[in-house]
Scaffold this motif. Structure first.
Motif, PDB file in Angstrom:
ATOM      1  N   GLU A  29      54.045  84.198  -8.930  1.00 46.38           N
ATOM      2  CA  GLU A  29      54.932  85.125  -8.227  1.00 46.38           C
ATOM      3  C   GLU A  29      54.164  86.182  -7.443  1.00 46.38           C
ATOM      4  OE1 GLU A  29      57.956  86.726 -10.684  1.00 46.38           O
ATOM      5  OE2 GLU A  29      58.572  84.777 -11.479  1.00 46.38           O
ATOM      6  N   ARG A  30      52.869  86.230  -7.616  1.00 48.60           N
ATOM      7  CA  ARG A  30      52.043  87.146  -6.816  1.00 48.60           C
ATOM      8  C   ARG A  30      51.684  86.527  -5.466  1.00 48.60           C
ATOM      9  NH1 ARG A  30      51.487  92.037  -6.571  1.00 48.60           N
ATOM     10  NH2 ARG A  30      49.286  91.903  -6.011  1.00 48.60           N
ATOM     11  N   GLY A  31      52.133  85.316  -5.237  1.00 49.40           N
ATOM     12  CA  GLY A  31      51.899  84.681  -3.941  1.00 49.40           C
ATOM     13  C   GLY A  31      50.478  84.181  -3.773  1.00 49.40           C
ATOM     14  N   ALA A  32      50.073  84.039  -2.519  1.00 50.57           N
ATOM     15  CA  ALA A  32      48.749  83.517  -2.189  1.00 50.57           C
ATOM     16  C   ALA A  32      47.752  84.645  -2.032  1.00 50.57           C
ATOM     17  CB  ALA A  32      48.822  82.698  -0.903  1.00 50.57           C
ATOM     18  N   GLY A  33      46.493  84.371  -2.374  1.00 51.34           N
ATOM     19  CA  GLY A  33      45.423  85.342  -2.217  1.00 51.34           C
ATOM     20  C   GLY A  33      44.792  85.270  -0.839  1.00 51.34           C
ATOM     21  N   LYS A  34      43.675  85.955  -0.708  1.00 54.80           N
ATOM     22  CA  LYS A  34      42.942  85.938   0.545  1.00 54.80           C
ATOM     23  C   LYS A  34      42.381  84.549   0.804  1.00 54.80           C
ATOM     24  CE  LYS A  34      41.379  90.744  -0.111  1.00 54.80           C
ATOM     25  NZ  LYS A  34      40.193  91.602  -0.309  1.00 54.80           N
ATOM     26  N   ASN A  35      42.007  84.313   2.050  1.00 53.48           N
ATOM     27  CA  ASN A  35      41.390  83.036   2.368  1.00 53.48           C
ATOM     28  C   ASN A  35      40.059  83.260   3.060  1.00 53.48           C
ATOM     29  OD1 ASN A  35      42.792  83.838   4.887  1.00 53.48           O
ATOM     30  ND2 ASN A  35      41.957  81.905   5.636  1.00 53.48           N
ATOM     31  N   ARG A  36      39.203  82.291   2.921  1.00 54.35           N
ATOM     32  CA  ARG A  36      37.925  82.306   3.620  1.00 54.35           C
ATOM     33  C   ARG A  36      37.867  81.061   4.491  1.00 54.35           C
ATOM     34  NH1 ARG A  36      32.091  81.063   1.004  1.00 54.35           N
ATOM     35  NH2 ARG A  36      30.878  81.125   2.916  1.00 54.35           N
ATOM     36  N   THR A  37      37.492  81.248   5.754  1.00 55.85           N
ATOM     37  CA  THR A  37      37.526  80.153   6.725  1.00 55.85           C
ATOM     38  C   THR A  37      36.110  79.717   7.085  1.00 55.85           C
ATOM     39  OG1 THR A  37      39.619  80.949   7.642  1.00 55.85           O
ATOM     40  CG2 THR A  37      38.332  79.451   9.002  1.00 55.85           C
ATOM     41  N   ILE A  38      35.929  78.415   7.160  1.00 64.43           N
ATOM     42  CA  ILE A  38      34.658  77.814   7.566  1.00 64.43           C
ATOM     43  C   ILE A  38      34.921  76.910   8.766  1.00 64.43           C
ATOM     44  CG2 ILE A  38      32.822  76.214   6.891  1.00 64.43           C
ATOM     45  CD1 ILE A  38      33.089  77.218   4.052  1.00 64.43           C
ATOM     46  N   HIS A  39      34.068  77.024   9.801  1.00 64.55           N
ATOM     47  CA  HIS A  39      34.190  76.177  10.987  1.00 64.55           C
ATOM     48  C   HIS A  39      33.184  75.038  10.896  1.00 64.55           C
ATOM     49  CE1 HIS A  39      36.162  79.884  12.428  1.00 64.55           C
ATOM     50  NE2 HIS A  39      36.854  79.062  13.193  1.00 64.55           N
ATOM     51  N   ILE A  40      33.646  73.838  11.262  1.00 64.81           N
ATOM     52  CA  ILE A  40      32.779  72.665  11.079  1.00 64.81           C
ATOM     53  C   ILE A  40      33.185  71.554  12.039  1.00 64.81           C
ATOM     54  CG2 ILE A  40      34.242  71.630   9.297  1.00 64.81           C
ATOM     55  CD1 ILE A  40      31.611  70.763   7.884  1.00 64.81           C
ATOM     56  N   TYR A  41      32.204  70.731  12.380  1.00 66.53           N
ATOM     57  CA  TYR A  41      32.434  69.471  13.085  1.00 66.53           C
ATOM     58  C   TYR A  41      32.127  68.329  12.124  1.00 66.53           C
ATOM     59  CZ  TYR A  41      32.256  71.893  17.642  1.00 66.53           C
ATOM     60  OH  TYR A  41      32.495  72.713  18.720  1.00 66.53           O
ATOM     61  N   THR A  42      32.872  67.218  12.231  1.00 63.99           N
ATOM     62  CA  THR A  42      32.474  66.033  11.461  1.00 63.99           C
ATOM     63  C   THR A  42      31.228  65.410  12.081  1.00 63.99           C
ATOM     64  OG1 THR A  42      33.947  64.614  12.764  1.00 63.99           O
ATOM     65  CG2 THR A  42      34.821  65.523  10.713  1.00 63.99           C
ATOM     66  N   ARG A  43      31.173  65.430  13.407  1.00 64.29           N
ATOM     67  CA  ARG A  43      29.978  64.970  14.118  1.00 64.29           C
ATOM     68  C   ARG A  43      29.886  65.732  15.421  1.00 64.29           C
ATOM     69  NH1 ARG A  43      29.488  60.704  17.813  1.00 64.29           N
ATOM     70  NH2 ARG A  43      31.426  59.747  17.061  1.00 64.29           N
ATOM     71  N   GLN A  44      28.690  66.238  15.750  1.00 63.69           N
ATOM     72  CA  GLN A  44      28.496  66.999  16.975  1.00 63.69           C
ATOM     73  C   GLN A  44      28.061  66.067  18.112  1.00 63.69           C
ATOM     74  OE1 GLN A  44      26.794  71.009  16.818  1.00 63.69           O
ATOM     75  NE2 GLN A  44      26.324  70.657  14.648  1.00 63.69           N
TER      76      GLN A  44
END
Length: 598
Positions: free
Chosen positions: A430-445
């Motif tokens: 009931e406290r809902g969702a917390g903070k999030n951490r985002t990572i940027h990535i390519y499967t192949r460059q």
């Protein structure tokens, strides 16, 4: 005389050996009886034939004769019986004898005779009811129908051909049939065979899933394992009845924006129930939201009248803590509720998971792992990912996981050479969702498919100041490590400069007068990308003169000021070193000298 003694001694020695040697070592001239063939089993086909198999004896055999004769009641079996025997001859160890239109309801006596150059030898006589080893003919499947109120069951109806099926209705009701049903779910290759009880020409089978299609076949055997299975019947298709959904849909939200008063524009997101959980065709969804004070919100936004194809809707929620529920309904009933909670706009979010890592598995899959927040109880996790776009918004993909899972392989909506933002949030009930951490990535460059657009900020003498904007992320195909700035004067070799990837301004200095073509390329770990648009810059002789004209007055002014300072400084020095020098012409010595001369 000597010859007689030798004969006597020989006779005595032979008699002694006979007495001394054990019976097992005694030599005999009689032969052991040969082992006859042994009957293994038969398969009776009503009004058709009988096929028998046997084990060979221990004598070389040229051929075998299978003899089968019907026996009426207590009538003794003899090879000279007046009844016509059924026979077949073969060099092998199995043979099929045609019995014409004879029924297998009689008793049959069977022998196998082996023929050899030394004579004939027969197996033991075996007498039995024909139905003990009868192979029943295939039955006819008439229908496979759903049963109202019983979504796990199908009603199967069948019939037999009376002339060739040697089991009566009363025997069927008594349960003499062993039966099996073959089930193949629509769209699947796996085939299941299940034992069923059949005591009538219509029976229920409750082995299925709700609202699912199956191909069904039926077979029987008489009494037990001695009787072989009949061939399978014809196949019939059947579909079970619907049932109420057995699970709640996966439910999530996305906060689009928040206004100055804390009202939030929310997108509610859900995934269609898999068919095995929907148990039928979903007709509609229902969303209900309320505040912490249990006040139901009347403004449903686009979350009203949600049809079966809906997977999202939007609405405004107030700044205070709120909750929303979602249900799915079909023709039979409604699913359990799915529920999400949202913190108040001013409340502090709980911690995010730790040690989040994202790595490519291949071109179309990403492996995500994380650790739950320390010393905090979580109810689950949500992994979000989307392709990063500069011009157009992209689809938000998400997956909701229970609290025991801390890894996920992303298989949906991922392509090579596209940038993805991946984040993980912890759910706190009931406290809902917390903070999030985002990572940027390519499967192949890959290498960029376009270069930066270069612009001239300023030309000053032999210096050109250049600026450029980043290449749109859709065209990068990889992380930019550096830029290559290329320039060349007319009829001169091209030159280039490497510029760090975070820099977006650079000056080319000490350029000689002339025309210059200038363009840029972006570089990733894979290599150098396509060239950007070429711009032409002209630096004339006047550019250097203008600079000199601008600088010369300044230089002269500085020199004049320096000279004046020097002159002023020399007067001060004079005053310090030559404070007073007497004039000799005004001195008394001057007058005295004059008189002396005259």
């Amino acid at each position: 005389m000597e010859r007689r003694l030798a004969v006597v001694w020989t006779s005595l020695l032979a008699a002694g050996l006979i007495l001394v040697l054990p019976p097992a070592l005694c030599i005999t001239t009689s032969k052991a009886s040969p082992r006859p063939p042994r009957l293994i089993g038969c398969v009776f086909v009503n009004r058709g034939n009988i096929t028998c198999r046997w084990e060979a004896g221990d004598t070389p055999t040229t051929s075998y004769t299978l003899l089968i004769q019907k026996k009426r009641g207590p009538e003794p079996f003899t090879t000279n019986s007046s009844l016509t025997p059924f026979t077949c001859t073969t060099p092998d160890t199995s043979c099929t004898a045609d019995i014409g239109m004879s029924s297998v309801r009689f008793n049959f006596c069977i022998t196998v005779t082996a023929h050899s150059h030394r004579g004939d030898i027969s197996s033991e006589l075996r007498c039995q009811p024909g139905r003990i080893e009868v192979m029943l003919p295939p039955v006819i499947l008439d229908g496979v129908e759903p049963v109202s109120g019983m979504p796990l069951c199908l009603n199967v109806t069948w019939r037999r051909t009376y002339a060739v099926f040697p089991v009566s209705d009363s025997e069927i009701r008594a349960g003499v049939l062993n039966s099996q049903i073959e089930i193949t779910a629509k769209g699947q290759l796996e085939v299941q065979v299940k034992n069923v009880t059949v005591k009538a020409y219509s029976f229920l089978v409750c082995l299925f899933r709700p609202d699912a299609s199956y191909a069904v076949r039926l077979r029987h055997r008489y009494r037990g394992p001695q009787s072989p299975w009949s061939p399978w019947s014809n196949a019939r298709q059947g579909r079970t009845a619907e049932d109420a959904p057995s699970a709640a849909p996966a439910f999530w939200r996305q906060v689009k924006q928040t206004d100055k008063n804390g009202w939030r524009f929310i997108s509610l997101l859900w995934k269609p129930l898999p068919h095995f959980l929907a148990n039928g065709r979903v007709h509609f969804y229902n969303v209900t939201c309320w505040t912490e004070r249990a006040q139901i919100l009347n403004d449903h936004g686009s979350c009203r009248d949600l049809h079966h194809a809906s997977t999202s809707c939007t609405l405004l929620l107030p700044a205070e803590p709120c909750s929303c529920t979602l249900t799915a309904s079909n023709s039979v009933g409604t699913s359990p509720e799915a529920q999400i909670w949202l913190l108040g706009a001013s409340e502090t979010e709980a911690p995010e998971p730790s040690s989040i890592s994202v790595s490519p598995v291949d071109d179309h899959n990403l492996d995500v792992s994380w650790r739950a927040p320390a010393d905090r109880s979580v109810s689950g996790f949500v992994v979000e990912w989307f392709a990063v776009r500069e011009k157009n918004s992209s689809i938000l993909h998400w997956e909701k996981l229970n609290s025991s899972l801390t890894t996920l392989v992303i298989t949906e909506g991922v392509k090579p050479m596209e940038l993805y933002a991946v984040s993980v949030k912890a759910l706190y009930g009931e406290r809902g969702a917390g903070k999030n951490r985002t990572i940027h990535i390519y499967t192949r460059q890959g290498v960029p498919s376009a270069g930066p657009n270069v612009g001239v900020q300023q030309i000053s003498g032999g210096t050109v100041e250049l600026t450029w904007s980043p290449v749109p992320v859709e065209l990068l195909h990889g992380f930019i490590r550096s830029y290559t700035l290329c320039y060349a004067a007319t009829n001169q070799p091209a030159r280039n400069v490497t510029v760090p990837g975070h820099v977006h301004r650079y000056s080319l200095e000490n350029l000689s007068p002339g025309n210059y073509d200038i363009f840029m390329q972006a570089n990733t770990v894979v290599g150098t990308g396509a060239a950007g648009p070429i711009i032409n810059v002209y630096i004339g002789p006047d550019e250097v003169s203008i600079v000199m004209y601008a600088v010369l007055p300044f230089v002269l002014t500085v020199l004049a000021m320096v000279l004046m300072a020097c002159l002023a400084q020399s007067k001060i020095v004079k005053q310090k070193l030559c404070q007073f020098v007497p004039d000799p012409s005004n001195s008394s010595l001057a007058q005295w000298t004059t008189l002396e001369v005259t």
